[in-house]
Design a protein around this motif. Structure first.
Motif, short mmCIF file in Angstrom:
data_model
loop_
_atom_site.label_atom_id
_atom_site.label_comp_id
_atom_site.label_asym_id
_atom_site.label_seq_id
_atom_site.Cartn_x
_atom_site.Cartn_y
_atom_site.Cartn_z
N ASP A 232 9.25 8.82 2.31
CA ASP A 232 9.25 9.44 0.80
C ASP A 232 8.35 8.56 0.02
OD1 ASP A 232 11.25 11.25 1.75
OD2 ASP A 232 12.76 10.25 1.07
N GLN A 233 8.28 7.20 0.14
CA GLN A 233 7.38 6.62 -0.72
C GLN A 233 6.09 7.07 -0.55
OE1 GLN A 233 8.85 2.79 0.00
NE2 GLN A 233 9.73 2.42 -1.90
N LEU A 234 5.63 7.07 0.85
CA LEU A 234 4.16 7.50 1.09
C LEU A 234 3.81 8.85 0.56
CD1 LEU A 234 1.53 6.20 2.64
CD2 LEU A 234 2.60 7.46 4.64
N ARG A 235 4.75 9.74 0.90
CA ARG A 235 4.51 11.13 0.32
C ARG A 235 4.45 11.06 -1.17
NH1 ARG A 235 9.19 13.00 1.92
NH2 ARG A 235 8.43 13.53 3.90
N CYS A 236 5.26 10.46 -1.89
CA CYS A 236 5.02 10.40 -3.23
C CYS A 236 3.83 9.99 -3.78
CB CYS A 236 6.11 9.57 -3.94
SG CYS A 236 5.93 9.35 -5.68
N MET A 237 3.17 8.85 -2.94
CA MET A 237 1.86 8.15 -3.39
C MET A 237 0.84 9.24 -3.19
SD MET A 237 0.16 4.78 -1.92
CE MET A 237 -0.31 5.57 -0.20
N HIS A 238 0.86 9.95 -2.20
CA HIS A 238 -0.31 10.95 -1.58
C HIS A 238 -0.37 12.08 -2.38
CE1 HIS A 238 -2.21 7.99 0.89
NE2 HIS A 238 -1.23 8.06 1.96
N ALA B 147 -6.55 0.54 8.05
CA ALA B 147 -5.96 -0.69 9.08
C ALA B 147 -6.42 -1.98 8.52
CB ALA B 147 -6.52 -0.27 10.25
N ALA B 148 -7.71 -2.31 8.27
CA ALA B 148 -8.39 -3.19 7.83
C ALA B 148 -7.83 -3.90 6.47
CB ALA B 148 -9.98 -3.21 7.79
N GLN B 149 -7.53 -3.05 5.82
CA GLN B 149 -7.16 -3.44 4.36
C GLN B 149 -5.36 -3.75 4.32
OE1 GLN B 149 -8.87 -1.00 1.54
NE2 GLN B 149 -10.53 -2.42 1.20
N ASP B 150 -4.77 -3.41 5.56
CA ASP B 150 -3.31 -3.14 5.84
C ASP B 150 -2.52 -2.09 4.85
OD1 ASP B 150 -0.98 -4.04 6.78
OD2 ASP B 150 -0.70 -5.77 5.73
N LYS B 151 -3.24 -1.23 4.69
CA LYS B 151 -2.80 -0.22 3.69
C LYS B 151 -1.70 0.78 4.67
CE LYS B 151 -6.36 0.72 0.17
NZ LYS B 151 -7.07 1.74 -0.56
N PRO B 152 -0.67 1.14 4.03
CA PRO B 152 0.04 2.09 4.62
C PRO B 152 -0.40 3.18 4.78
CG PRO B 152 1.15 1.59 2.29
CD PRO B 152 -0.03 0.78 2.66
N THR B 153 -0.35 3.99 5.88
CA THR B 153 -0.74 5.37 6.42
C THR B 153 0.13 6.16 6.96
OG1 THR B 153 -1.96 4.81 8.36
CG2 THR B 153 -2.96 4.40 6.41
N TYR B 154 -0.16 7.62 7.01
CA TYR B 154 0.88 8.45 7.76
C TYR B 154 0.91 7.86 9.43
CZ TYR B 154 2.47 11.18 4.39
OH TYR B 154 3.19 11.74 3.25
N VAL B 155 -0.31 7.38 9.94
CA VAL B 155 -0.24 7.08 11.10
C VAL B 155 0.28 5.74 11.43
CG1 VAL B 155 -1.98 6.29 13.09
CG2 VAL B 155 -2.57 8.28 11.51
N SER B 156 0.08 4.82 10.68
CA SER B 156 0.84 3.47 10.66
C SER B 156 2.38 3.74 10.68
CB SER B 156 0.25 2.61 9.62
OG SER B 156 0.69 2.88 8.48
N LEU B 157 2.76 4.78 9.77
CA LEU B 157 4.20 4.91 9.50
C LEU B 157 4.93 5.82 10.63
CD1 LEU B 157 6.75 4.42 7.91
CD2 LEU B 157 5.98 6.66 6.70
#
Length: 317
Positions: free
Chosen positions: A191-197, A263-273
């Motif tokens: 939900d947090q990732l969806r809100c951000m994007h 990934a290099a910057q350790d950002k949350p993404t849909y793939v990582s989640l």
């Protein structure tokens, strides 16, 4: 009788020719500068470098496709004025997008050196000129929406300005970018990732659709307007899901920007989640939502919007 398939490449080629010519004409064009207000050549060059000769131009295409979807039934000079307003809106939203990329690539944010297959603006012109070029592009976007001599009603111009400001500001793109920067290294929920994007990427894409819809010369039925908003929201989120997928499946040469950066910057993404397979499936679910919204819009000419949604989700770069 079968309906002929919509030819997206042909339609896009025609629309992009108009957009590219207008951008070239309107973005700090010419070598002669008003002597009373001289702008340094480096600033003008930085603006043009950031905007011209690259990019998918998805946002301008969405403006013009939405304009086509709502344009039936117009006549006379109103059509000419609203055609011009739509073209200006298409260029304005691209200027906002370009300015955001200039600032996003700077060392204080994502610190990237490659954009659209060429050095980023701050690499090419220096950080100060890049900052100013982005600022100037943002201001120019609103200038384009409010020309002195136009047949477009003042109410249309004002609504376009409001939609663009909301899409780009703290309730939209800039707000999403702030959340993105604050989320590095954090484990976000879906939900947090969806809100951000929905803010960072989706707001400007949804705003592009609604800006095109404004250029119809009449009040849209509430159901049609809501359907276009739903289409824009689903498409905007789908674009980011696919971006996250491509960041791990494509190379820098294909993307025109640095692959693997998230990934290099350790950002949350849909793939990582969600993982790659679930992300791929989610993109298709969002495409289905976007197309269903168009089906519910009761608008007769949504072929371009449908084709653009399919292109966004099934693209390879």
């Amino acid at each position: 009788m079968n309906t002929p398939a919509f030819d997206l490449p042909h339609w896009s080629h025609q629309q992009l020719a108009r957009v590219e010519q207008a951008l070239s004409d309107w973005v700090a064009a010419g070598g002669v500068v008003d002597e009373e207000h001289p702008a340094p050549a480096a600033l003008r060059e930085g603006m043009r470098y950031a905007v011209l000769d690259g990019g998918k131009r998805l946002r301008p295409l969405l403006v013009l496709a939405a304009r086509e979807a709502v344009a039936h039934g117009e006549a006379g000079s109103a059509t000419t004025g609203l055609d011009d307003a739509a073209l200006r809106a298409a260029c304005a939203v691209e200027l906002i997008h370009a300015y955001s990329l200039v600032h996003d690539d700077m060392p204080c944010m994502d610190n990237d050196i490659l954009r659209r297959g060429k050095p980023t603006v701050h690499v090419q012109f220096g950080e100060a000129q890049a900052l100013l070029a982005g600022d100037a592009l943002q201001a120019l976007a609103f200038e384009l929406l409010t020309p002195e001599d136009t047949e477009a009603p003042a109410s249309v111009q004002a609504t376009l300005c409001r939609l663009l400001a909301q899409s780009a500001g703290y309730q939209g793109m800039a707000g999403g970018q702030a959340i993105d920067l604050a989320s590095i290294g954090l484990a976000l929920s879906e939900d947090q990732l969806r809100c951000m994007h929905r803010l960072k990427t989706g707001a400007l894409l949804q705003g592009s659709v609604m800006m095109g819809a404004v250029c119809c010369g009449r009040s849209l039925p509430a159901a049609s307007k809501a359907a276009l908003q739903a289409y824009g929201a689903a498409l905007g989120l789908a674009f980011q899901v696919v971006d996250d997928i491509l960041d791990v499946t494509a190379d820098s040469a294909t993307l025109g920007k640095t692959a693997g950066k998230d990934a290099a910057q350790d950002k949350p993404t849909y793939v990582s989640l969600l993982g790659l397979d679930r992300s791929l499936a989610y993109a298709q679910e969002l495409l289905a939502q976007a197309l269903a919204a168009l089906d519910a819009s009761d608008l007769p000419n949504t072929q371009a919007l449908r084709a653009l949604a399919d292109m966004v989700v099934n693209r390879s770069s």
